[in-house]
Design a protein around this motif. Structure first.
Motif, PDB file in Angstrom:
ATOM      1  N   ASP A   1       1.513   1.932  -7.240  1.00 16.35           N
ATOM      2  CA  ASP A   1       0.934   3.248  -6.874  1.00 16.35           C
ATOM      3  C   ASP A   1      -0.452   2.831  -5.548  1.00 16.35           C
ATOM      4  O   ASP A   1      -0.827   3.951  -5.295  1.00 16.35           O
ATOM      5  CB  ASP A   1      -0.228   3.852  -7.761  1.00 16.35           C
ATOM      6  CG  ASP A   1       1.091   4.146  -9.370  1.00 16.35           C
ATOM      7  OD1 ASP A   1       1.990   5.137  -8.624  1.00 16.35           O
ATOM      8  OD2 ASP A   1       0.919   3.989 -10.296  1.00 16.35           O
ATOM      9  N   ILE A   2      -0.375   1.730  -5.485  1.00 15.30           N
ATOM     10  CA  ILE A   2      -1.173   1.241  -4.442  1.00 15.30           C
ATOM     11  C   ILE A   2      -0.795   1.402  -3.163  1.00 15.30           C
ATOM     12  O   ILE A   2      -1.769   1.160  -1.770  1.00 15.30           O
ATOM     13  CB  ILE A   2      -2.053  -0.565  -5.122  1.00 15.30           C
ATOM     14  CG1 ILE A   2      -3.371  -0.059  -6.347  1.00 15.30           C
ATOM     15  CG2 ILE A   2      -3.639  -0.496  -4.035  1.00 15.30           C
ATOM     16  CD1 ILE A   2      -3.277  -0.900  -7.028  1.00 15.30           C
ATOM     17  N   LEU A   3       0.315  -0.202  -3.006  1.00 14.83           N
ATOM     18  CA  LEU A   3       0.550  -0.371  -1.557  1.00 14.83           C
ATOM     19  C   LEU A   3       2.027   0.655  -1.295  1.00 14.83           C
ATOM     20  O   LEU A   3       2.491   1.110  -2.194  1.00 14.83           O
ATOM     21  CB  LEU A   3       1.278  -1.681  -1.557  1.00 14.83           C
ATOM     22  CG  LEU A   3       0.037  -2.767  -1.927  1.00 14.83           C
ATOM     23  CD1 LEU A   3       0.525  -3.689  -1.859  1.00 14.83           C
ATOM     24  CD2 LEU A   3      -0.984  -2.344  -0.765  1.00 14.83           C
ATOM     25  N   THR A   4       2.521   0.552  -0.566  1.00 13.46           N
ATOM     26  CA  THR A   4       3.618   1.098   0.072  1.00 13.46           C
ATOM     27  C   THR A   4       5.454  -0.089  -0.359  1.00 13.46           C
ATOM     28  O   THR A   4       4.942  -0.807  -0.413  1.00 13.46           O
ATOM     29  CB  THR A   4       4.373   1.249   2.071  1.00 13.46           C
ATOM     30  OG1 THR A   4       3.641  -0.330   2.157  1.00 13.46           O
ATOM     31  CG2 THR A   4       2.845   1.976   2.364  1.00 13.46           C
ATOM     32  N   SER A   5       6.140   0.997  -0.674  1.00 17.78           N
ATOM     33  CA  SER A   5       7.143  -0.481  -0.786  1.00 17.78           C
ATOM     34  C   SER A   5       7.812  -1.179   0.729  1.00 17.78           C
ATOM     35  O   SER A   5       8.261  -2.562   0.032  1.00 17.78           O
ATOM     36  CB  SER A   5       8.709   0.946  -1.184  1.00 17.78           C
ATOM     37  OG  SER A   5       8.552   0.888   0.276  1.00 17.78           O
ATOM     38  N   GLU A   6       7.384  -0.519   1.551  1.00 18.88           N
ATOM     39  CA  GLU A   6       7.397  -1.752   3.131  1.00 18.88           C
ATOM     40  C   GLU A   6       6.383  -2.649   2.508  1.00 18.88           C
ATOM     41  O   GLU A   6       7.511  -4.734   2.736  1.00 18.88           O
ATOM     42  CB  GLU A   6       7.191  -1.037   4.594  1.00 18.88           C
ATOM     43  CG  GLU A   6       8.341  -0.337   4.131  1.00 18.88           C
ATOM     44  CD  GLU A   6       7.851   1.446   3.385  1.00 18.88           C
ATOM     45  OE1 GLU A   6       9.305   2.156   3.453  1.00 18.88           O
ATOM     46  OE2 GLU A   6       7.032   1.371   3.113  1.00 18.88           O
TER      47      GLU A   6
ATOM     48  N   GLY B   1       1.883  -5.991  10.399  1.00 17.86           N
ATOM     49  CA  GLY B   1       1.715  -5.047  10.292  1.00 17.86           C
ATOM     50  C   GLY B   1       0.685  -4.754   9.423  1.00 17.86           C
ATOM     51  O   GLY B   1      -0.633  -3.651   9.302  1.00 17.86           O
ATOM     52  N   PHE B   2       0.275  -5.302   8.168  1.00 14.11           N
ATOM     53  CA  PHE B   2      -0.227  -5.161   6.652  1.00 14.11           C
ATOM     54  C   PHE B   2      -1.742  -5.695   6.796  1.00 14.11           C
ATOM     55  O   PHE B   2      -1.759  -6.541   6.941  1.00 14.11           O
ATOM     56  CB  PHE B   2       0.869  -5.659   5.894  1.00 14.11           C
ATOM     57  CG  PHE B   2       1.839  -4.784   5.742  1.00 14.11           C
ATOM     58  CD1 PHE B   2       2.179  -3.537   5.395  1.00 14.11           C
ATOM     59  CD2 PHE B   2       3.722  -5.503   6.170  1.00 14.11           C
ATOM     60  CE1 PHE B   2       3.275  -2.879   5.657  1.00 14.11           C
ATOM     61  CE2 PHE B   2       4.931  -4.853   5.767  1.00 14.11           C
ATOM     62  CZ  PHE B   2       4.568  -3.688   5.842  1.00 14.11           C
TER      63      PHE B   2
ATOM     64  N   MET C   1       4.877  -8.588   0.795  1.00 11.02           N
ATOM     65  CA  MET C   1       4.860  -9.598  -0.155  1.00 11.02           C
ATOM     66  C   MET C   1       5.226  -9.970  -0.791  1.00 11.02           C
ATOM     67  O   MET C   1       4.760 -11.564  -1.231  1.00 11.02           O
ATOM     68  CB  MET C   1       3.505  -8.585  -0.333  1.00 11.02           C
ATOM     69  CG  MET C   1       2.129  -7.962   0.912  1.00 11.02           C
ATOM     70  SD  MET C   1       1.447  -7.181  -0.623  1.00 11.02           S
ATOM     71  CE  MET C   1       0.272  -8.609  -1.355  1.00 11.02           C
ATOM     72  N   MET C   2       6.630  -9.534  -1.280  1.00 16.41           N
ATOM     73  CA  MET C   2       7.104 -10.953  -1.899  1.00 16.41           C
ATOM     74  C   MET C   2       8.000 -11.685  -0.914  1.00 16.41           C
ATOM     75  O   MET C   2       8.064 -12.614  -1.767  1.00 16.41           O
ATOM     76  CB  MET C   2       7.854  -9.711  -2.884  1.00 16.41           C
ATOM     77  CG  MET C   2       7.794  -8.496  -4.218  1.00 16.41           C
ATOM     78  SD  MET C   2       6.863  -9.702  -5.411  1.00 16.41           S
ATOM     79  CE  MET C   2       8.992 -10.382  -5.813  1.00 16.41           C
TER      80      MET C   2
END
Length: 165
Positions: free
Chosen positions: A29-34, A153-154, A39-40
């Motif tokens: 609910d905080i970050l985009t799935s991308e 870009g994150f 990050m994973m």
């Protein structure tokens, strides 16, 4: 009742497996799935977990309830009298069972064992993460905030929280 065990490089696959169960749920609910996928891979590929342990000084501690892994925490030295709590995650099933506070206290206990003198422990927490209240409850305070580029870009849009131990 939880027990703790210091992870070895043989536990990289287990840490990744736990992260796959916790990290996406925590940030959906905080970050985009991308960004979650980025990050994973950035933090939780087995190769990068191994590198964190062998080259970057991360120490992972694994919490267990009986024989079942329930969560993990990792800390690393970040200066003469400064440590960084890098990660603390609890499987959804064990959330609410005080596993997070157990892991937090074990991280502090570990730091005190290797650095008995007074020092600071800091961590980054996303400004929209509900865990912010948990850290405040554990005695941490907001020290500063920032938007930290992580590649692709994150950014991590975080508070830095600290506690004297």
């Amino acid at each position: 009742m939880f027990t703790i065990r210091k992870a070895t490089t043989n536990d990289c696959a287990l840490i990744r497996k736990l992260a796959q169960q916790v990290f996406p749920v925590t940030y959906r609910d905080i970050l985009t799935s991308e960004q979650i996928n980025y990050m994973m891979e950035w933090m939780y590929s087995e190769k990068n977990i191994r590198k964190q342990m062998e080259e970057e000084g991360h120490v992972y501690l694994l919490a267990y309830e009986e024989c079942e892994a329930a969560g993990y925490v990792s800390v690393r030295p970040d200066g003469e009298d400064l440590f960084h709590l890098e990660k603390i995650y609890v499987l959804p099933y064990f959330q609410g069972a005080h596993c997070g506070s157990f892991l937090f206290r074990e991280a502090i206990k570990y730091i005190k064992e290797i650095h008995p003198a007074p020092c600071q422990m800091e961590l980054n927490v996303n400004r929209h993460n509900k865990a912010l209240h948990f850290y405040e409850h554990m005695g941490m305070t907001k020290v500063r905030e920032g938007d930290f580029p992580i590649g692709g870009g994150f950014y991590m849009n975080d508070y830095i929280m600290g506690i004297t131990i």
